[in-house]
Write an enzyme that holds these catalytic residues in place. Structure first.
Site, PDB file in Angstrom:
ATOM      1  N   HIS A 201       0.888  -1.176   0.000  1.00  0.00           N
ATOM      2  CA  HIS A 201       0.000   0.000   0.000  1.00  0.00           C
ATOM      3  C   HIS A 201       0.917   1.215   0.000  1.00  0.00           C
ATOM      4  O   HIS A 201       1.524   1.511   1.032  1.00  0.00           O
ATOM      5  CB  HIS A 201      -0.879   0.022   1.249  1.00  0.00           C
TER       6      HIS A 201
ATOM      7  N   ASN B 239      -6.619   0.849  -2.169  1.00  0.00           N
ATOM      8  CA  ASN B 239      -7.240   1.705  -1.146  1.00  0.00           C
ATOM      9  C   ASN B 239      -6.498   3.030  -0.979  1.00  0.00           C
ATOM     10  O   ASN B 239      -6.021   3.378   0.097  1.00  0.00           O
ATOM     11  CB  ASN B 239      -7.394   0.978   0.190  1.00  0.00           C
TER      12      ASN B 239
ATOM     13  N   ASP C  32       2.678  -6.675   2.562  1.00  0.00           N
ATOM     14  CA  ASP C  32       1.527  -5.852   2.952  1.00  0.00           C
ATOM     15  C   ASP C  32       2.013  -4.521   3.546  1.00  0.00           C
ATOM     16  O   ASP C  32       1.421  -4.005   4.502  1.00  0.00           O
ATOM     17  CB  ASP C  32       0.613  -6.604   3.926  1.00  0.00           C
TER      18      ASP C  32
HETATM   19  O1  DOR Z   1      -3.276  -3.709   8.324  1.00  0.00           O
HETATM   20  C1  DOR Z   1      -3.633  -3.417   7.191  1.00  0.00           C
HETATM   21  N1  DOR Z   1      -3.544  -2.156   6.745  1.00  0.00           N
HETATM   22  N2  DOR Z   1      -4.140  -4.366   6.395  1.00  0.00           N
HETATM   23  C2  DOR Z   1      -4.670  -4.066   5.191  1.00  0.00           C
HETATM   24  O2  DOR Z   1      -5.071  -4.964   4.486  1.00  0.00           O
HETATM   25  C3  DOR Z   1      -4.812  -2.659   4.774  1.00  0.00           C
HETATM   26  C4  DOR Z   1      -3.746  -1.872   5.372  1.00  0.00           C
HETATM   27  C5  DOR Z   1      -3.799  -0.383   5.138  1.00  0.00           C
HETATM   28  O3  DOR Z   1      -4.048   0.018   3.999  1.00  0.00           O
HETATM   29  O4  DOR Z   1      -3.505   0.369   6.061  1.00  0.00           O
END
Ligand code: DOR
Length: 440
Positions: free
Chosen positions: A66, A98, A305
């Site tokens: 992200h 996102n 992640d």
């Molecule tokens: O802990 C997380 N944060 N898991 C996710 O899948 C999304 C992410 C975020 O975008 O902060």
């Protein structure tokens, strides 16, 4: 350096596609690997890299990050993220939808691609995010590495949590569907049950193992019904791993993060909300079962992640503190340190962090050191140890859940498309990655 320059890497321990490490030389011409031999005689035009004592691996392909641009650049942006990538040995990434606006349309995808082309030092691919209403975009948006469904742990348009909403996505089209598998209904119920508790350890109770299992079961059921290519993101529990050990169709792949292998619910005592992520960290027993599943091939590969939030945001009391932790600059060293301690081999780490990812996403000419392959290569030092230090991190969020961990396998040199993008703390910020191709 112009793209016609040739690079000659001398005397590296080269990880060959058969998994053997072999001392030798590698020549790169333009952006391709053109020669691999025990000794290559230098030409006048070669720029020589003395790799004595270093190990040459294919660059890491991180299939879940992200990077926060557009819209959340106070946490990270594509430039700072790519500095973190090259210093961690990551030469390609697949990024999640996102952001703000959400990547749920061709226009939003095009915007990300354009931003990445202008500022990313590494290669990039983007997911198209599923909403309950964008079936047509999910089918047609290009180029995308796949469709991302947040079955839980999201909010707003990206949350697609009921079977009635999820099934049409599996029913229509062929491309890979990657799921964040947590049961939102159960999470909401348990949030009510545990309301008022500000100890972040409660996070693992609220978004419990059953919530993860319920969603993984549903995704598997729909994938089997439509024979739809499914990828299960960041597997966190032993019960899911055991389910998949019994029942994993050939068209399903699974990933795990270093933090679900190496951190656990005991981490809340040490680092508080910095240990908070989705799906949450689990018990130490889960670490062991996930490791075994990875070693046995039930889990196919590793993603970080990477989900940065500022320290200020993380300092809010639970549940106001956001979930997520950074990872791209520590993941390879963490895993190579595990290899060095005998838990797995260097070849396995490279397979999980590069070769298997390229294969699963159909990324051509990456993930191996072979003639004709793209020259996305890293030289790592497996002889020295160095701790994770906050002041040396490149991620804009400026922290790591692994601070103080003494690791080996740190990347010394990163070559991106035949150009040196990073060398021992120094960046060539002129280097640009390319959009990845995906064969369906
Ligand atoms: O802990 C997380 N944060 N898991 C996710 O899948 C999304 C992410 C975020 O975008 O902060």
């Amino acid at each position: 350096m112009s793209s016609t320059t040739t690079l000659l890497i001398k005397q590296a321990q080269i990880l060959l596609p058969d998994g053997n490490l072999s001392l030798g030389d590698v020549r790169i011409e333009g952006d391709k690997i053109t020669q691999i031999a025990s000794e290559i005689v230098p030409r006048e035009t070669d720029k020589i890299i003395d790799a004595t004592g270093l190990t040459l691996l294919p660059g890491v392909i991180d299939p879940q990050v992200h990077f926060r641009e557009p819209g959340l650049e106070h946490k990270e942006d594509l430039f700072t993220a790519s500095l973190a990538c090259v210093s961690g040995g990551v030469t390609s990434f697949l990024e999640m939808p996102n952001t703000k606006p959400l990547t749920t349309t061709q226009a939003a995808l095009d915007d990300k691609l354009q931003r990445a082309a202008s500022k990313c030092l590494v290669n990039y691919g983007f997911f198209i995010g599923a909403t309950a209403e964008n079936l047509e975009d999910l089918r047609s948006a290009k180029p995308a590495c796949g469709i991302k469904i947040f079955m839980g742990s999201s909010h707003g348009a990206l949350l697609v949590s009921t079977e009635a909403e999820i099934e049409p996505i599996f029913a229509k089209g062929k491309r890979l569907i990657a799921v964040h598998a947590e049961d939102q209904g159960r999470i909401i119920e348990r949030r009510r049950q545990f309301a008022g508790i500000s100890d972040p350890a409660i996070h693992s109770q609220i978004q419990d193992e059953q919530a993860a299992l319920n969603a993984t079961k549903l995704a598997l059921k729909l994938s089997k019904k439509y024979q739809r290519r499914l990828h299960i993101l960041h597997l966190s529990t032993g019960i899911e791993a055991e389910l998949l050990r019994q029942d994993k169709p050939s068209w399903v792949t699974v990933e795990v993060t270093p933090q679900h292998l190496l951190l656990n619910t005991e981490s809340y005592n040490k680092i508080g909300t910095l240990a908070q992520m989705n799906p949450p960290l689990r018990s130490p027993e889960n670490n062991e079962i996930l490791w075994q599943a990875l070693l046995d091939g039930v889990i196919d590969f590793i993603a970080t992640d990477h989900a940065p939030h500022t320290l200020e945001e993380k300092a809010q009391p639970y549940p106001k503190s956001p979930s997520g932790m950074p990872g791209v600059e520590t993941s390879l060293a963490l895993m190579l340190t595990q290899a060095k301690s005998g838990r797995c081999t260097v070849a396995q780490v490279s397979n999980w962090m590069s070769t298997a990812v390229a294969k699963a996403y159909g990324i051509p000419n990456k993930g191996a050191i072979a003639v004709g392959y793209d020259a996305d290569l890293i030289l790592v030092d497996l002889n020295n140890y160095h701790p994770v230090l906050r002041e040396q991190l490149k991620t804009k969020c400026g922290w790591s859940p692994f601070e103080g961990w003494n690791l080996t396998g740190w990347t010394q040199i990163t070559i991106l498309g035949g150009q040196i993008a990073y060398e021992r703390g120094k960046f060539n910020t002129e280097v640009r990655g390319k959009a990845l191709n995906f064969t369906e």
